[in-house]
Design a protein around this motif. Structure first.
Motif, short mmCIF file in Angstrom:
data_model
loop_
_atom_site.label_atom_id
_atom_site.label_comp_id
_atom_site.label_asym_id
_atom_site.label_seq_id
_atom_site.Cartn_x
_atom_site.Cartn_y
_atom_site.Cartn_z
N ARG A 256 40.54 -20.81 36.51
CA ARG A 256 40.39 -20.25 35.16
C ARG A 256 39.70 -21.24 34.24
N ARG A 257 40.15 -22.51 34.31
CA ARG A 257 39.53 -23.54 33.44
C ARG A 257 38.05 -23.72 33.76
N GLU A 258 37.74 -23.81 35.06
CA GLU A 258 36.34 -24.01 35.46
C GLU A 258 35.48 -22.82 35.02
N TYR A 259 36.04 -21.63 35.20
CA TYR A 259 35.31 -20.41 34.85
C TYR A 259 35.01 -20.38 33.36
N ASP A 260 36.05 -20.67 32.55
CA ASP A 260 35.86 -20.60 31.10
C ASP A 260 34.87 -21.66 30.62
N ALA A 261 34.94 -22.84 31.24
CA ALA A 261 33.99 -23.91 30.86
C ALA A 261 32.56 -23.48 31.23
N ALA A 262 32.42 -22.85 32.41
CA ALA A 262 31.08 -22.40 32.84
C ALA A 262 30.53 -21.36 31.87
N ARG A 263 31.40 -20.44 31.43
CA ARG A 263 30.97 -19.42 30.46
C ARG A 263 30.46 -20.07 29.18
N LEU A 264 31.22 -21.07 28.70
CA LEU A 264 30.84 -21.75 27.45
C LEU A 264 29.48 -22.43 27.60
N GLU A 265 29.18 -22.87 28.83
CA GLU A 265 27.88 -23.52 29.06
C GLU A 265 26.77 -22.51 29.29
N GLY A 266 27.10 -21.22 29.17
CA GLY A 266 26.06 -20.19 29.29
C GLY A 266 25.82 -19.70 30.72
N HIS A 267 26.71 -20.08 31.64
CA HIS A 267 26.55 -19.63 33.03
C HIS A 267 27.10 -18.22 33.21
N SER A 268 26.84 -17.68 34.40
CA SER A 268 27.31 -16.35 34.76
C SER A 268 28.23 -16.50 35.98
N PRO A 269 29.50 -16.94 35.74
CA PRO A 269 30.37 -17.29 36.88
C PRO A 269 31.03 -16.07 37.53
N LEU A 270 31.52 -16.29 38.74
CA LEU A 270 32.21 -15.24 39.50
C LEU A 270 33.29 -15.90 40.34
N ILE A 271 34.45 -15.21 40.45
CA ILE A 271 35.58 -15.75 41.21
C ILE A 271 35.79 -14.91 42.48
N LEU A 272 35.93 -15.57 43.62
CA LEU A 272 36.30 -14.90 44.86
C LEU A 272 37.77 -15.23 45.13
N ALA A 273 38.63 -14.20 45.11
CA ALA A 273 40.07 -14.45 45.22
C ALA A 273 40.72 -13.45 46.16
N LEU A 274 41.87 -13.84 46.71
CA LEU A 274 42.65 -12.90 47.51
C LEU A 274 43.17 -11.80 46.59
N GLU A 275 43.28 -10.62 47.15
CA GLU A 275 43.67 -9.42 46.39
C GLU A 275 44.91 -9.67 45.52
N ASP A 308 25.29 -12.35 44.99
CA ASP A 308 23.87 -12.48 44.67
C ASP A 308 23.40 -11.30 43.83
N GLN A 309 23.83 -10.09 44.23
CA GLN A 309 23.44 -8.88 43.49
C GLN A 309 23.94 -8.95 42.05
N LEU A 310 25.12 -9.54 41.86
CA LEU A 310 25.69 -9.66 40.51
C LEU A 310 25.05 -10.82 39.74
N GLN A 311 24.13 -11.53 40.41
CA GLN A 311 23.42 -12.64 39.79
C GLN A 311 24.35 -13.74 39.29
N ALA A 312 25.44 -13.95 40.03
CA ALA A 312 26.34 -15.04 39.68
C ALA A 312 25.63 -16.37 39.98
N ASP A 313 25.63 -17.29 39.01
CA ASP A 313 24.98 -18.58 39.27
C ASP A 313 25.99 -19.69 39.52
N VAL A 314 27.28 -19.42 39.31
CA VAL A 314 28.34 -20.36 39.66
C VAL A 314 29.46 -19.54 40.30
N LEU A 315 29.93 -19.99 41.47
CA LEU A 315 30.99 -19.25 42.15
C LEU A 315 32.18 -20.16 42.42
#
Ligand code: AMP
Ligand code: MG
Length: 344
Positions: A256-275, A308-315
């Protein structure tokens, strides 16, 4: 060239077998992933596999057989006792064995090595195709080199449209990851690439099983791997992937922290998680890896294509257990992440 996508009717299988005998390429379903097949005894046909995939010529191919009588002509010596036990227990199935090769196999298949990789797949369409073609079929995964392996006919079309004449559509693949590759150079089975037949299963059947060190780490400078495929960065999504291992609550907090920091830096992050962990990420953008390592195996390649289709630049991905098929999932995820794995 026009690429036809056909269900595996008897007519389509007849056409596919003719194409293989004529030296053309056919993509077909197996229980692991879709394969891009050619007559394994036809050097020129095999070379066209490398061309269609953009595959480096020093990365050897697996020859697929439907019957035990097809093994003898491909190998140079009687199989080691452990290999016999594994073939008895696991063939047909997602297990590839490395043998001293016979001269009948063209150099293009083995990339000039003195060994050959052979597998007997269990998928009925793969078996019917090999039987009807009447020759062993050399087949790597039916993706363009460097892309995630295809687990549906649609994935194959994405990568191979216009490059091959025929794709047989047998629906989604059961295992979802490529076969386990095992050699016997030390007299003991050694996993060079983990897959659907697990370390635990092999140890049970053969009494022992080693896992090659390069399975869960990057190669060292100048290191010559036992399996040439280990040299290449496979399955790379376009975005930079990092894996996080640890207790799920800690991992989720960190992601969550990494994702939020990436968003603030203008990235388009995506999380792969177990259901089961998806609720831990609230409104953040996630893709499910399924409920467990078994489902993660089935889904991971499709998820990397979707990313890739979602154009995530940080995963950011949750690590799974390395028990059972989890070792194969972590090997593929690890390589997609260039082994950027953080312990939380
Ligand atoms: P693919 O067909 O794309 O699933 O890749 C086949 C895998 O099997 C690659 O990782 C190869 O390096 C490996 N392989 C094929 N033949 C041999 C061999 N003779 N010795 C070691 N590894 C092999
Ligand atoms: Mg491959």
């Amino acid at each position: 060239m026009q690429t036809r996508l056909l269900p595996p009717t008897p007519e389509a299988l007849g056409l596919a077998a003719r194409l293989i005998r004529d030296g053309a390429l056919v993509a077909f379903p197996t229980e692991t992933v879709y394969g891009l097949g050619a007559n394994a005894l036809d050097e020129e046909a095999v070379r066209s596999i490398f061309a269609a995939k953009g595959r480096p010529g020093d990365n050897p191919l697996i020859s697929h057989i439907a019957h035990m009588d097809q093994l003898g002509p491909l190998i140079a010596a009687d199989p080691a006792p452990a290999a016999v036990k594994l073939m008895d227990a696991c063939w047909p199935g997602p297990l590839t064995l490395i043998f001293p090769r016979s001269k009948r196999i063209p150099d293009a298949v083995t990339a000039g090595l003195d060994t050959a990789a052979v597998r007997m797949p269990s998928h009925p369409v793969a078996r019917a195709l090999i039987e009807r073609a009447g020759v062993p079929i050399a087949a790597p995964s039916a993706n363009r080199s460097g892309r995630p392996s295809p687990t549906t006919a649609g994935h194959v079309l994405e990568d191979m449209d216009g490059r091959i004449p025929l794709i047989l559509d047998g629906g989604p693949c059961d295992v979802g990851l490529e076969s386990t590759v095992v050699d016997f150079k030390d007299g003991v089975p050694r996993i060079l690439r983990p897959g659907g037949v697990t370390r635990e299963m092999i140890a049970d059947i053969a009494g022992d099983c080693l896992v090659d060190g390069a399975v869960m780490r990057p190669l060292k400078e100048g290191e010559r791997p036992r399996s040439p495929g280990m040299k290449y960065r496979h399955y790379a999504p376009k975005g930079a992937l990092t894996l996080f291992a640890g207790h799920s609550a800690d991992v989720a907090a960190r992601i969550r922290r990494e994702y939020d920091a990436a968003r603030l830096e203008g990235h388009s992050p995506l999380i792969l998680a177990l259901e089961g962990d998806l609720p831990l990420y609230g409104e953040r953008r996630t893709l499910s890896m399924g409920r467990d390592a078994h489902e993660a195996a089935q889904r991971i390649f499709a998820a990397l294509r979707d990313a890739d289709q979602l154009q995530a630049d940080v995963l950011f991905a949750e690590a799974v257990t390395t028990d059972g098929i989890g070792l194969a999932v972590m090997n593929r995820l690890g390589r997609a992440a260039a082994f950027h794995i953080e312990q939380v």
